[in-house]
Motif scaffolding. Structure first.
Motif, PDB file in Angstrom:
ATOM      1  N   LEU A   4       0.825  -1.210   0.000  1.00  0.00           N
ATOM      2  CA  LEU A   4       0.000   0.000   0.000  1.00  0.00           C
ATOM      3  C   LEU A   4       0.854   1.251   0.000  1.00  0.00           C
ATOM      4  CD1 LEU A   4      -2.691  -0.975   2.633  1.00  0.00           C
ATOM      5  CD2 LEU A   4      -3.076  -0.607   0.192  1.00  0.00           C
ATOM      6  N   VAL A   5       0.470   2.227  -0.844  1.00  0.00           N
ATOM      7  CA  VAL A   5       1.174   3.508  -0.840  1.00  0.00           C
ATOM      8  C   VAL A   5       0.175   4.649  -0.741  1.00  0.00           C
ATOM      9  CG1 VAL A   5       3.102   2.649  -2.224  1.00  0.00           C
ATOM     10  CG2 VAL A   5       1.138   3.716  -3.361  1.00  0.00           C
ATOM     11  N   TRP A   6       0.678   5.796  -0.412  1.00  0.00           N
ATOM     12  CA  TRP A   6      -0.164   6.999  -0.381  1.00  0.00           C
ATOM     13  C   TRP A   6       0.662   8.189  -0.808  1.00  0.00           C
ATOM     14  CZ3 TRP A   6      -4.674   8.731  -0.932  1.00  0.00           C
ATOM     15  CH2 TRP A   6      -4.934  10.079  -0.645  1.00  0.00           C
ATOM     16  N   ASN A   7       0.289   8.872  -1.880  1.00  0.00           N
ATOM     17  CA  ASN A   7       0.987  10.051  -2.381  1.00  0.00           C
ATOM     18  C   ASN A   7       0.056  10.788  -3.364  1.00  0.00           C
ATOM     19  OD1 ASN A   7       1.154   8.775  -4.978  1.00  0.00           O
ATOM     20  ND2 ASN A   7       2.792   7.499  -4.131  1.00  0.00           N
ATOM     21  N   PRO A   8       0.469  11.933  -3.831  1.00  0.00           N
ATOM     22  CA  PRO A   8      -0.439  12.711  -4.703  1.00  0.00           C
ATOM     23  C   PRO A   8      -0.772  12.034  -6.035  1.00  0.00           C
ATOM     24  CG  PRO A   8       1.266  14.108  -3.796  1.00  0.00           C
ATOM     25  CD  PRO A   8       1.651  12.718  -3.459  1.00  0.00           C
ATOM     26  N   LEU A   9      -0.125  10.920  -6.310  1.00  0.00           N
ATOM     27  CA  LEU A   9      -0.476  10.219  -7.546  1.00  0.00           C
ATOM     28  C   LEU A   9      -1.736   9.357  -7.381  1.00  0.00           C
ATOM     29  CD1 LEU A   9       3.007   9.019  -8.850  1.00  0.00           C
ATOM     30  CD2 LEU A   9       1.616  10.891  -9.693  1.00  0.00           C
ATOM     31  N   CYS A  10      -2.202   9.263  -6.132  1.00  0.00           N
ATOM     32  CA  CYS A  10      -3.348   8.388  -5.862  1.00  0.00           C
ATOM     33  C   CYS A  10      -4.637   9.074  -6.311  1.00  0.00           C
ATOM     34  CB  CYS A  10      -3.416   8.044  -4.387  1.00  0.00           C
ATOM     35  SG  CYS A  10      -1.969   7.126  -3.859  1.00  0.00           S
ATOM     36  N   VAL A  11      -4.778   9.227  -7.592  1.00  0.00           N
ATOM     37  CA  VAL A  11      -5.898  10.002  -8.132  1.00  0.00           C
ATOM     38  C   VAL A  11      -7.125   9.129  -8.404  1.00  0.00           C
ATOM     39  CG1 VAL A  11      -4.891   9.831 -10.451  1.00  0.00           C
ATOM     40  CG2 VAL A  11      -6.567  11.618  -9.967  1.00  0.00           C
ATOM     41  N   ASN A  46      -4.149  16.553   0.379  1.00  0.00           N
ATOM     42  CA  ASN A  46      -3.801  17.928   0.012  1.00  0.00           C
ATOM     43  C   ASN A  46      -3.886  18.160  -1.481  1.00  0.00           C
ATOM     44  OD1 ASN A  46      -3.280  19.019   2.604  1.00  0.00           O
ATOM     45  ND2 ASN A  46      -1.458  17.712   2.668  1.00  0.00           N
ATOM     46  N   GLY A  47      -4.573  17.247  -2.127  1.00  0.00           N
ATOM     47  CA  GLY A  47      -4.736  17.377  -3.570  1.00  0.00           C
ATOM     48  C   GLY A  47      -3.983  16.282  -4.295  1.00  0.00           C
ATOM     49  N   THR A  48      -4.452  16.027  -5.511  1.00  0.00           N
ATOM     50  CA  THR A  48      -3.797  14.999  -6.318  1.00  0.00           C
ATOM     51  C   THR A  48      -3.411  15.617  -7.655  1.00  0.00           C
ATOM     52  OG1 THR A  48      -5.919  14.355  -7.217  1.00  0.00           O
ATOM     53  CG2 THR A  48      -5.135  13.101  -5.330  1.00  0.00           C
ATOM     54  N   VAL A  49      -2.681  14.828  -8.445  1.00  0.00           N
ATOM     55  CA  VAL A  49      -2.386  15.327  -9.791  1.00  0.00           C
ATOM     56  C   VAL A  49      -3.570  14.984 -10.682  1.00  0.00           C
ATOM     57  CG1 VAL A  49       0.097  15.202  -9.683  1.00  0.00           C
ATOM     58  CG2 VAL A  49      -1.204  13.192 -10.400  1.00  0.00           C
ATOM     59  N   TYR A  50      -3.788  15.811 -11.680  1.00  0.00           N
ATOM     60  CA  TYR A  50      -4.902  15.559 -12.575  1.00  0.00           C
ATOM     61  C   TYR A  50      -4.638  14.313 -13.406  1.00  0.00           C
ATOM     62  CZ  TYR A  50      -8.086  16.113 -16.469  1.00  0.00           C
ATOM     63  OH  TYR A  50      -9.023  15.889 -17.418  1.00  0.00           O
TER      64      TYR A  50
END
Lengths: 657, 297
Positions: free
Chosen positions: B47-54, B108-112
């Motif tokens: 499992l990971v969590w980062n702004p790529l988790c769109v 805090n937001g993700t990448v589109y």
């Protein structure tokens, strides 16, 4: 190959003037599947219907189309005729070439009208090819009715149903039936005493073996559908055993506490254990629990000590009773708009400004003054009284935009009562218009003005204030164009008739519609005045809008006749135009459940052999479904179809265009 | 955050409270995140969590994924915006609240689009929804991972989608029509928008109903128009503006525009925003005697 017959009606000249019916028939004859066509002057006439039956038999038709007027007019006629010739009635379809074609075209050359008629009929032919034979739905009917509201309309409905030999449960919120009419003194236009004509009916309702009275009770929940309603009624605790109470009144006598009487609209006090008025039916007192010291603080208990049959039980609790009924009559009545909203008339500020209903109590021989007109502040007999009409009615800004209908009449009655009871007293009436349509109504009002000396002033009152112990009423007399100021001893406000508090909640429980004033909606304002959109639920009286006693009674009887007609057969046949769910594609999103205005759609669990729920699907209750098709539109996966208007039929019709 | 998430996932799986954890993991080259379904407590480090988790993972809770349903009670790693979809699914009776364990992620937001990622989350690579997000602190959860966010969305929603809606609204009817005909003409009927939408959960879509065939299946302008309009209409009052449809569209049809426009219409007519309250059914589909009738003219 289908064998379809097309019958084009000329409707005298109604259709034939702008549509070449012969040509329509000829063109249709060229289409595949059409084996017989004709046009005729009046298809709906006896010879026309006979022609239709003959043609079906001779040509072995398996479907027919009548291109004529709106299906609203003669669909039933032609379907019956088709049935007479051995065809399934739902294999007969109507094309509307009158309202939707000939009447909107004025082209006497018949060009446009004929082309459109051909198009419309061709669409119906394609649609007919996809028709499925349908069977009428039979629903068993429980022959017991419930009437909600024990005012005059409800009592009349209950009595008439009982007279017809059917059982009725009459549910009333207050401790006694009688409703608003029990408060009235005399009634227009005959001036007979309200209680004298009402109480015999109340007693009749109590004694009738077919009527069960549930007083001090409220409808809590309504399930089911026409012929098969299940109603849960909350029987509020009276703290008095109805069965054993003899109605001797000892308890009321002994009770040491007094509170304002709602029945007397605050003009008098009543005991904490009470009956609303002396002629209450049933004559069983109830304890007003919030005000009773025994129940609240376990002090007193005088009533229980004096009670001979020992029928007072302070521990009694509300009971929920479930009743199965086939039809419901809603007769919940009205209330008056709170006068407090009209500060300019001084209500609540000036003690002798009272409402029309309070005046009724003052004039009533069973009222707080024994029928003498005495003003509330000091008990003096008022020598001049100002009546203000349209308080709240016809006043879009502060009140309601409609006319309360009864105020013109009862104000005229008040002036008469006043002149009969206070000789030499002067009454003034401020009015906007006098509305006295009705049998002997205009004569009644003229009598009040011409013979009884009431002074009618056309105009509105701007201000009511106190000065030297008098009530000063300032207003305009628009007929003379003058401002007037009248010194009055008492002011009576004819407040608007409004729907009852909680009318909307009850409507939602019943699944019936109401307007923006929370008056209940009739199915059709002219032709179905006591029916609601929910089959099996009928309306009577002022829950629908302002009306007077004769109208309320007539509606009570009308609703009863509808109930009796429904109960005349063991089963009820219904049009089979209902929705059906495709259980394999239903997603159980319940959009149809929330969209259905008739609560006709249920949640059904599909179980495996072990009884485990495999999936949930929607299920349409044929008894309740009215075939409006809202669920069909709401269903995203197109898992609902409307019999008689299936997707296939509609699609075929559109494709043929 | 990742650590807390993994610990919670492990705990849930070990206790047997859930049978599967639906979350995000890396692809093989660690350039993108991809949905992972963890059934073995030993695998939680995936499992990971980062702004790529769109991705909106709530999709995997729907009836379209029977094989995931068959695993047993799921836990789902969800951002506030994903939870809004879960809420709509609950209101529409697709499952009960207690049927799913929601691990809410403070976001805090993700990448589109994942390809835009250059190692840092800058406002210009965030989708419009993130700039106006009012659920950065997830609103319906069983467990929350992450520090509380103090972000407050602007009072008047801003961003590219809103600007374009406004721009379209200012055009004439025929211009708008021309715009949409042109946009929809590109549609190849791949139905990616449908497949990725958590609210398009019908087992048989209306396009697959062929008795009668209401929507033409070929990529013909007429069928394209009816498909795209039907899709939009079926989402009115339900769509949460998660943006997955537009993100997945291979021919870049601006589906966010039509969705956002409809959200605005529903907001105005019913004062309703979907996905906040699991007890309120979307208003477009509820019979109410109080409904405004001012559209009847």
């Amino acid at each position: 190959m289908p064998r379809i017959g097309v019958f084009v009606c000329q409707c005298g000249n109604n259709i034939a003037a702008t549509v070449d019916t012969k040509k329509v028939a000829e063109e249709m004859g060229k289409l595949p599947g059409v084996v017989y066509t004709c046009d005729y002057k009046f298809m709906c006439s006896s010879p026309g219907q006979e022609m239709l039956r003959q043609a079906i038999k001779e040509n072995k038709l398996d479907g027919i189309i009548v291109s004529a007027c709106s299906p609203h007019m003669h669909e039933k006629t032609f379907r019956k005729a088709a049935e007479g010739a051995g065809l399934n009635p739902y294999q007969c379809e109507i094309t509307n070439i009158r309202e939707q074609c000939s009447w909107v075209h004025h082209d006497k050359t018949k060009a446009a009208g004929t082309v459109k008629s051909i198009d419309l009929t061709r669409m119906t032919i394609q649609r007919l090819k996809k028709n499925q034979p349908l069977k009428k739905i039979k629903i068993p009917v429980k022959k017991k009715a419930m009437v909600i509201g024990g005012g005059i309309a409800g009592i009349q409905a209950a009595l008439d149903i009982a007279e017809g030999g059917r059982e009725v449960i009459l549910v009333e919120k207050e401790p006694s039936i009688g409703g608003n009419m029990a408060r009235l003194s005399e009634t227009f236009p005959t001036m007979d005493c309200s209680q004298c004509i009402l109480t015999p009916k109340m007693v009749e309702a109590e004694l009738n073996e077919n009527i069960t009275l549930y007083t001090y009770s409220e409808v809590e929940k309504v399930d089911g559908y026409i012929g098969n309603f299940t109603v849960t009624v909350r029987r509020k605790s009276k703290y008095v055993d109805e069965e054993r109470c003899t109605g001797c009144g000892e308890c009321i006598e002994k009770c040491p506490f007094k509170v304002d009487s709602q029945f007397e609209l605050g003009l008098n006090k009543r005991k904490v254990i009470y009956t609303p008025f002396p002629q209450s039916v049933p004559n069983v007192p109830v304890i007003d629990a919030p005000n009773c010291t025994k129940i609240q603080k376990d002090k007193c208990g005088a009533c229980a000590i004096v009670c001979g049959p020992k029928c007072i039980d302070f521990k009694m609790e509300d009971k929920l009773v479930t009743e199965e009924v086939g039809a419901i009559v809603v007769a919940t009545g009205y209330q008056n708009m709170p006068n407090e909203r009209f500060g300019e008339y001084g209500y609540g500020r000036i003690k002798d400004v009272i409402s029309g209903m309070q005046f009724e109590r003052l004039a009533s021989s069973s009222g707080p003054t024994g029928g003498e007109i005495r003003r509330p502040s000091d008990g003096k007999i008022p020598q001049s009284v100002v009546f203000i009409q349209c308080v709240g009615s016809r006043d879009e800004k502060k009140g309601v935009s409609y006319c309360s209908k009864i105020c013109c009449m009862y104000t005229a009655k008040h002036t008469k009562l006043y002149s009969h009871k206070v000789h030499g007293g002067q009454s003034y009436v401020f009015y906007m218009d006098i509305r006295s349509g009705g049998k002997r109504y205009e004569e009644f009002v003229r009598g009040a003005i011409e013979h009884e000396g009431a002074m009618y002033l056309r105009g509105r009152v701007s201000r009511v204030y106190e000065k030297n112990g008098k009530i000063m009423v300032q207003g305009a007399d628009t007929l003379s164009g003058n401002q007037v100021e009248i010194e009055a001893d008492m002011v009576v406000l004819a407040t608007a008739v409004v729907s009852r508090d909680g009318a909307d909640t009850l409507a939602q429980r019943l699944g019936i519609g109401y307007d923006k004033y929370k008056f209940y909606n009739e199915y059709h304002p002219k032709l179905k005045p006591v029916e609601t959109v929910t089959a099996g639920i009928y309306l009577a009286g002022t829950c629908m809008g302002p009306m007077d006693i004769p109208e309320s009674v007539a509606q009570g009887s009308a609703a009863a006749s509808k109930v009796l007609a429904l109960f005349s057969a063991d089963e009820m046949a219904r049009e089979p135009i209902t929705s059906v769910v495709n259980r394999t594609t239903c997603n159980a999103c319940w959009d149809c459940v929330t969209a259905c205005p008739y609560t006709a759609i249920e949640r059904e669990a599909i179980k495996d052999r072990q009884g485990n729920v495999v999936r949930w699907v929607a299920k349409v209750n044929d008894g309740v479904c009215q075939g409006c098709g809202v669920c069909v539109a709401a269903c995203r996966s197109k898992s609902i179809d409307l019999k008689g208007y299936t997707d296939e039929q509609v699609f075929a019709a559109i494709n043929a265009f | 955050m990742e650590k807390t998430l993994r610990l919670k996932a492990k705990e849930l799986l070990e206790s047997g409270e859930v049978k599967v954890v639906i979350g995000y993991g890396w692809n093989r080259s660690k350039t993108r995140t991809t949905p992972v379904f963890i059934t073995d407590p030993a695998d939680v480090d995936t499992l990971v969590w980062n702004p790529l988790c769109v991705n909106n993972l709530s999709l995997y809770l729907t009836r379209k994924y029977k094989e995931i349903k068959a695993l047993g009670r799921p836990a789902i790693v969800a951002k506030g915006c994903d939870i809004r979809n879960i809420v709509v699914l609950i209101t529409e009776g697709q499952f009960k609240r207690e049927d799913v364990f929601i691990i809410g992620m403070t976001c805090n937001g993700t990448v589109y689009k994942q390809d835009l990622w250059k190692g840092e989350l800058t406002p210009n690579i965030m989708p419009t929804k993130c700039h106006n997000c009012d659920v950065r602190n997830p609103h319906v959860t069983d467990f929350v991972v992450g520090e509380k966010s103090t972000f407050t969305p602007p009072e008047v929603p801003t961003g590219m989608v809103y600007d374009k809606v406004k721009d379209l609204d200012s055009k004439s009817q025929s211009e708008r029509w021309a715009f949409w005909v042109k946009e929809f003409s590109r549609c190849v009927k791949c139905y990616a928008c449908r497949q990725v939408c958590p609210l398009c959960y019908c087992e048989r879509c209306i396009t697959e109903k062929n008795m009668p065939q209401w929507i033409e299946t070929s990529a013909h302008p007429r069928g394209n128009l009816s498909w795209n309009l039907t899709r939009a209409m079926h989402l009115v009052g339900r769509c949460t503006f998660c943006g997955e449809c537009e993100r997945s569209c291979p021919v870049n049809i601006p589906l966010n525009l039509i969705n956002q426009k409809m959200i605005g219409v529903v907001k105005e007519a019913f004062d309703f925003k979907s996905g906040y309250d699991e007890k309120t059914h979307p208003p477009m589909i509820v019979f109410s005697p109080d409904d405004k009738e001012n559209f009847i003219k």
